[in-house]
Every structure is written in C-alpha cells, then in structure tokens.
Design a protein around this motif. Sequence first.
Motif, short mmCIF file in Angstrom:
data_model
loop_
_atom_site.label_atom_id
_atom_site.label_comp_id
_atom_site.label_asym_id
_atom_site.label_seq_id
_atom_site.Cartn_x
_atom_site.Cartn_y
_atom_site.Cartn_z
N VAL A 167 46.92 35.51 29.18
CA VAL A 167 46.09 34.46 29.78
C VAL A 167 45.98 34.67 31.28
N ALA A 168 47.11 34.99 31.92
CA ALA A 168 47.09 35.23 33.37
C ALA A 168 46.26 36.45 33.72
N ILE A 169 46.38 37.52 32.93
CA ILE A 169 45.61 38.73 33.18
C ILE A 169 44.12 38.45 33.04
N ASN A 170 43.74 37.68 32.04
CA ASN A 170 42.33 37.34 31.86
C ASN A 170 41.78 36.56 33.04
N VAL A 171 42.56 35.63 33.58
CA VAL A 171 42.13 34.86 34.73
C VAL A 171 41.96 35.75 35.95
N ILE A 172 42.92 36.64 36.18
CA ILE A 172 42.84 37.54 37.34
C ILE A 172 41.65 38.48 37.21
N CYS A 173 41.48 39.09 36.03
CA CYS A 173 40.35 40.00 35.83
C CYS A 173 39.02 39.26 36.00
N GLY A 174 38.94 38.03 35.48
CA GLY A 174 37.72 37.26 35.64
C GLY A 174 37.40 36.98 37.10
N SER A 175 38.43 36.70 37.88
CA SER A 175 38.23 36.44 39.30
C SER A 175 37.76 37.71 40.03
N LEU A 176 38.36 38.85 39.69
CA LEU A 176 37.96 40.10 40.34
C LEU A 176 36.55 40.52 39.91
N ILE A 177 36.20 40.26 38.65
CA ILE A 177 34.82 40.54 38.22
C ILE A 177 33.85 39.67 39.01
#
Length: 344
Positions: A167-177
């Motif tokens: 869940v944390a990785i998805n949030v971080i990747c979404g922010s960087l995208i």
Amino acid sequence: MSRSASLASAPARDMSVNKALWVLLALCAALIVLVLVSSSQGAVRIPVTEIPDLLFGDLLSDEEALWRNVLMEVRLPRVLLAVIAGAGLTVTGTVMQALFRNPLAEPGLIGISSGGALGAVAAIVLGAPTLFWLAPAAFAGSLVATAVCYALGRRHPGMSSLLLAGVAINVICGSLIGLFTYMANDAQLRSLTFWNMGSLAGATWQQLAFLAPWTLILCLLLLREWRGLNALLLGEREARHLGFAIERLRRRLVVLVALIVGPLVAATGVIGFVGLVVPHLVRLSLGADHRWLLPNTVVAGAIALSLADWLARMVVIPAELPIGMVTSLIGGPFFLWMLTRKMR
C-alpha cells in the motif's frame, strides 16, 4: 514422489482431470477462432477465408495487397500482443491470489504494477519513449518496488506486513507518477494520458520478438510452481510441514511476477482487472488445483484481453476506445459483485 509432495499436489476433489483437459482444449479452440475473427474485423474488414492466402499465398489484386498490409503491419501484431499480455497478466493474478489466499489479489497489490508504471512514465518524460528503453525501465521499476516492499515487509512474518508495505509503495509510486506528469510537456502529456488508459495500438513485430519468448518462458516457470501454490492454499504453517521453504518460494514467485508484469506494462500501458477477474471465474469453474488452474487461466486470459481489444476496435469505428477503459468498464462492476459476495 514423497508423501508431502503428494499431499500438496493432490487435485481438488470436486474437479476431474478430464473436465480440466476438455475445458483447456475448448479454450484453446475458442482462442484460435477469436484470433482469426479479431484479425479480420476493424475499420478495414478482411474476409476470414482470405487470411490463409494473405499470409502464405500470392497476391492477386490491389485490394488483397491492402488487406495483407493491414493484416501484417497493424492487425496481427496487435491481436498477438493481446494474447500475450492477457496470458501474462492473468497467470500473475492467479499466482498473487494463491500467495495472499485472497480472490481479490492482483500484482498491483504489492506495488509491482505501479512500480512498472513509474519506470515507464519516467522513461517517457525523460525522453526515451521507445520500447527499447520503456521495457527495461518498467522492468527495473517493478523489481525496485518489489525489493523495497520485501525489505519493509520481511520485518514481520506473514503476508499482512507485505500487503501494508505494498500500500505504501503504491502511494509513493502514484505520487512520483504525478510529479513526472507535472513535468511533462504537451506531447509527453498526451502520450502519458493514452498510455495510462492502456492501448495495444502500438504493437509491432519488434515488440513481439522480445515479449513473446520472454513472457512464454516466465509463464512456464510459474506453471512449474503448482505444487507450492497448492501448498500455500493450506496455510503457511501447513506448507512448512509439507516441506516447502516458504520464504524462498514466496520470493521466487514475486520475482517471476515482477519479471512478467514490468515489460507488459511498458508495452500496453495500464490494463486493469484482467488479472483479477479471469482467475476468479476459472477457479469457480475448475476448483483451486493449480496444476489445472494455471494453464486454463493462461488461455482464458488471452481470450479475455483479445475480446476486450476486439470490442475496443469495433464499438466506435473508425476510432477506437482505450482497452484499459473497456476492461475497467467490464471488470469494475464484476469486482464490486465479487466484493459483496465475499462480504456475505
């Protein structure tokens, strides 16, 4: 075979081998028919009966020359990419559902898909939009996201910590995208918009030359893991008692999933719900024995994405819908039905 391996590989009691084989043969036949029909239909219609001559025979007219050009340069690469992507996304979804023992799981749950998407988006914005750079970038993004997720999740036993790390990785990747999208110019922004909705329109024989053997080999490696996946369905403690090294098995499965998903994300963009819905439907029909579940989901996934691509091309001729939109419109309601059914 040892007694522990025999227990892990025992087929589900409610499913016969003959049924699984007949279903697999029927799915293969349906896939062949769908490939022929899908290759013949679109803005330029090609008679199905002419396809063998167009592929192997001599040209007789200007119209046949046009048909052959459309078939070989546009239609057939796209259809074959749909087959490959559908098979890869579905078999990885099947593995993730066994790994989490949850029919609502998919590769995106632990950041594999979002990591691949981040790598591909970064390549587009930084000026490397070709598959030569997109595939390694998406592949690297998937592996990095998987490695970080494991580094965070391994601090506590079980899959719950891995899920929370995902869940944390998805949030971080979404922010960087989102950050890369903000940095993109107008042309890159247009490419990102269509890529995020998923598309098979850019399929080429060069893509297939890389993706087809890569995906096929990795899918075969996953098919070999059916005993371990059956054991995981019993629970981690029971699987250990059966002699399986759970941490090693889990790591091997997640890495194989990342290796499949990354390049496919780079080639097709974001295509949701295929790896979630199709394994669930096949499991309802055949049971949970992965010896037969995995090969049937491979073919069923190829059929599902090929059918979605056919719909995307046929609904608004001569334009086309993004294939990710089609799979979401069909898969979203089905996901809600699965969720409400599970809650009951």
